[in-house]
Design an enzyme around this catalytic site. Sequence first.
Site, PDB file in Angstrom:
ATOM      1  N   LYS A 128      26.612  10.370   7.469  1.00  0.00           N
ATOM      2  CA  LYS A 128      26.770  11.298   6.357  1.00  0.00           C
ATOM      3  C   LYS A 128      28.130  11.124   5.683  1.00  0.00           C
ATOM      4  O   LYS A 128      28.390  10.072   5.136  1.00  0.00           O
ATOM      5  CB  LYS A 128      26.546  12.729   6.866  1.00  0.00           C
ATOM      6  CG  LYS A 128      25.335  12.883   7.811  1.00  0.00           C
ATOM      7  CD  LYS A 128      23.991  12.730   7.130  1.00  0.00           C
ATOM      8  CE  LYS A 128      22.810  12.611   8.087  1.00  0.00           C
ATOM      9  NZ  LYS A 128      22.679  13.738   9.027  1.00  0.00           N
TER      10      LYS A 128
ATOM     11  N   TYR B  19      21.095  21.300  13.594  1.00  0.00           N
ATOM     12  CA  TYR B  19      20.359  20.144  13.092  1.00  0.00           C
ATOM     13  C   TYR B  19      19.039  19.996  13.870  1.00  0.00           C
ATOM     14  O   TYR B  19      19.030  20.022  15.102  1.00  0.00           O
ATOM     15  CB  TYR B  19      21.223  18.888  13.256  1.00  0.00           C
ATOM     16  CG  TYR B  19      20.485  17.623  12.917  1.00  0.00           C
ATOM     17  CD1 TYR B  19      20.033  17.392  11.633  1.00  0.00           C
ATOM     18  CD2 TYR B  19      20.227  16.663  13.888  1.00  0.00           C
ATOM     19  CE1 TYR B  19      19.337  16.235  11.320  1.00  0.00           C
ATOM     20  CE2 TYR B  19      19.532  15.498  13.582  1.00  0.00           C
ATOM     21  CZ  TYR B  19      19.085  15.301  12.295  1.00  0.00           C
ATOM     22  OH  TYR B  19      18.398  14.165  11.998  1.00  0.00           O
TER      23      TYR B  19
ATOM     24  N   ASP C 258      29.263  20.047  16.655  1.00  0.00           N
ATOM     25  CA  ASP C 258      28.807  19.059  15.674  1.00  0.00           C
ATOM     26  C   ASP C 258      29.605  19.315  14.395  1.00  0.00           C
ATOM     27  O   ASP C 258      29.417  20.332  13.730  1.00  0.00           O
ATOM     28  CB  ASP C 258      27.296  19.217  15.442  1.00  0.00           C
ATOM     29  CG  ASP C 258      26.720  18.137  14.530  1.00  0.00           C
ATOM     30  OD1 ASP C 258      27.468  17.628  13.665  1.00  0.00           O
ATOM     31  OD2 ASP C 258      25.524  17.821  14.662  1.00  0.00           O
TER      32      ASP C 258
ATOM     33  N   ARG D  99      27.236  -4.870  24.209  1.00  0.00           N
ATOM     34  CA  ARG D  99      26.720  -3.506  24.346  1.00  0.00           C
ATOM     35  C   ARG D  99      27.795  -2.566  24.873  1.00  0.00           C
ATOM     36  O   ARG D  99      27.672  -1.343  24.784  1.00  0.00           O
ATOM     37  CB  ARG D  99      25.499  -3.498  25.284  1.00  0.00           C
ATOM     38  CG  ARG D  99      24.643  -2.239  25.107  1.00  0.00           C
ATOM     39  CD  ARG D  99      23.404  -2.246  25.987  1.00  0.00           C
ATOM     40  NE  ARG D  99      23.749  -2.276  27.385  1.00  0.00           N
ATOM     41  CZ  ARG D  99      23.330  -3.192  28.271  1.00  0.00           C
ATOM     42  NH1 ARG D  99      22.524  -4.167  27.886  1.00  0.00           N
ATOM     43  NH2 ARG D  99      23.710  -3.151  29.522  1.00  0.00           N
TER      44      ARG D  99
HETATM   45  C1  LIG Z   1      22.070  13.907  10.264  1.00  0.00           C
HETATM   46  C2  LIG Z   1      22.661  14.801  11.256  1.00  0.00           C
HETATM   47  C3  LIG Z   1      22.643  14.464  12.615  1.00  0.00           C
HETATM   48  C4  LIG Z   1      21.937  13.215  13.148  1.00  0.00           C
HETATM   49  O1  LIG Z   1      22.630  12.057  12.803  1.00  0.00           O
HETATM   50  P1  LIG Z   1      21.899  10.632  12.605  1.00  0.00           P
HETATM   51  O2  LIG Z   1      23.032   9.742  12.215  1.00  0.00           O
HETATM   52  O3  LIG Z   1      20.869  10.821  11.544  1.00  0.00           O
HETATM   53  O4  LIG Z   1      21.288  10.266  13.910  1.00  0.00           O
HETATM   54  C5  LIG Z   1      23.277  15.310  13.499  1.00  0.00           C
HETATM   55  N1  LIG Z   1      23.881  16.448  13.090  1.00  0.00           N
HETATM   56  C6  LIG Z   1      23.906  16.807  11.782  1.00  0.00           C
HETATM   57  C7  LIG Z   1      24.592  18.076  11.395  1.00  0.00           C
HETATM   58  C8  LIG Z   1      23.299  16.003  10.827  1.00  0.00           C
HETATM   59  O5  LIG Z   1      23.313  16.379   9.546  1.00  0.00           O
END
Ligand SMILES: *Cc1c(COP(=O)(O)O)cnc(C)c1O
Length: 377
Positions: free
Chosen positions: A198, A86, A173, A35
């Site tokens: 993504k 998001y 982000d 972990r």
């Molecule tokens: C999908 C997404 C997230 C969250 O990520 P997960 O891997 O689904 O937890 C955060 N920020 C943006 C811009 C996203 O598109």
Amino acid sequence: MVHLGRPPVSPGGPVNPAIVLSSTFHQGGDPVYGRDGNPTWDALETAVGGLEGGDAVAFASGLAAIASVIETLPVVGRVVVAGDAYSGTRRFLADVAGRGRLRFRTTEVADTEATLAACAGMVQAPNRPSRREGFADGGLLWLESPTNPLLAVADLPALIDGAHSLGLDVAVDNTFATPLLQQPLDLGADVVVHSATKLLSGHSDVVLGMAVTRRPDVLAALRLRRSLHGAAAGPFEAWLTLRGLRTLAVRLDRAQASAGDLARRLVGHPGVTSVRYPGLPSDPGHDRASVQMRGFGAMVAFEVAGGPGAAEAVSTGVRVATAATSLGGVETLIERRGRWVMEEDLPPALLRLSVGIEDVEDLWEDLDRAISEATGG
Ligand SMILES: *Cc1c(COP(=O)(O)O)cnc(C)c1O
């Protein structure tokens, strides 16, 4: 991107890092327990850290990375957040705020003056923090640029500098842009987060997140959060992310060239009432993105005539693209965003298109037909 995170060169040794499937490690060294550390994470962290220009921490998901950053704030935390950030980020903030542990304000990040005014207001509000760890008491400006799904472009240098001078730390982000298009740490951001689910992994087969920072205090706080929250990434997921990362440049080149092409054609479609893509010269974010980014990305948002029903019909009428949430994979995905909790304020007929690497003519034929059928246009 191609070479970072590989094992040292040794005759007969592997070119790729191993997937280390072990929950525990022989005592007397590092890592100690699965972990807290794993050699496959190290390889991925080296690669993503190298690309963003900082030290990276892998998490079980993008939201785990986001939650860990926000949880380093002292209680009562203060956050100014992009109003169309998001939805999961805003849901997390609302949940923590609902339990009295932080306060947040939303802002239009494309409006620099309003965003800095919200930061100033946040700082002036009385606050008695209960503990201090990682981020400062001043609070946090949470930026996303371009935003998901409206593709608003924030003036990152101005906002980062402005927030710092007001005493706030800044998180960005960078999921939509990836480090290939912008590196917020170079602009002074304190931490960058990614949903590696993504574009970084790129094949819609992984859920994983990353946070990257140059600040040793923040790095230590994030690693501690990961261990304490148990937000550990799976070694296989870490390996798949690194494998996907190797081809990010060619995937993104292709996808964003097609995105630009599709955005231009959508503008001329009689069934389409508006298109958001920072690469369009008419887009409100175009000038800023041209200066700040090395490309305009693979995401397009557009509205169709005929309301939410018509938008749903477009998403289910496509055959090359796939009706599904998420983004950044090799396959084109489309969805009506307004169907989600926390997305009710979006234009109801707004479709988000994550452009993949299929042939652009196939994609256009598909979209053109599905839109015409759904809107009678
Ligand atoms: C999908 C997404 C997230 C969250 O990520 P997960 O891997 O689904 O937890 C955060 N920020 C943006 C811009 C996203 O598109």
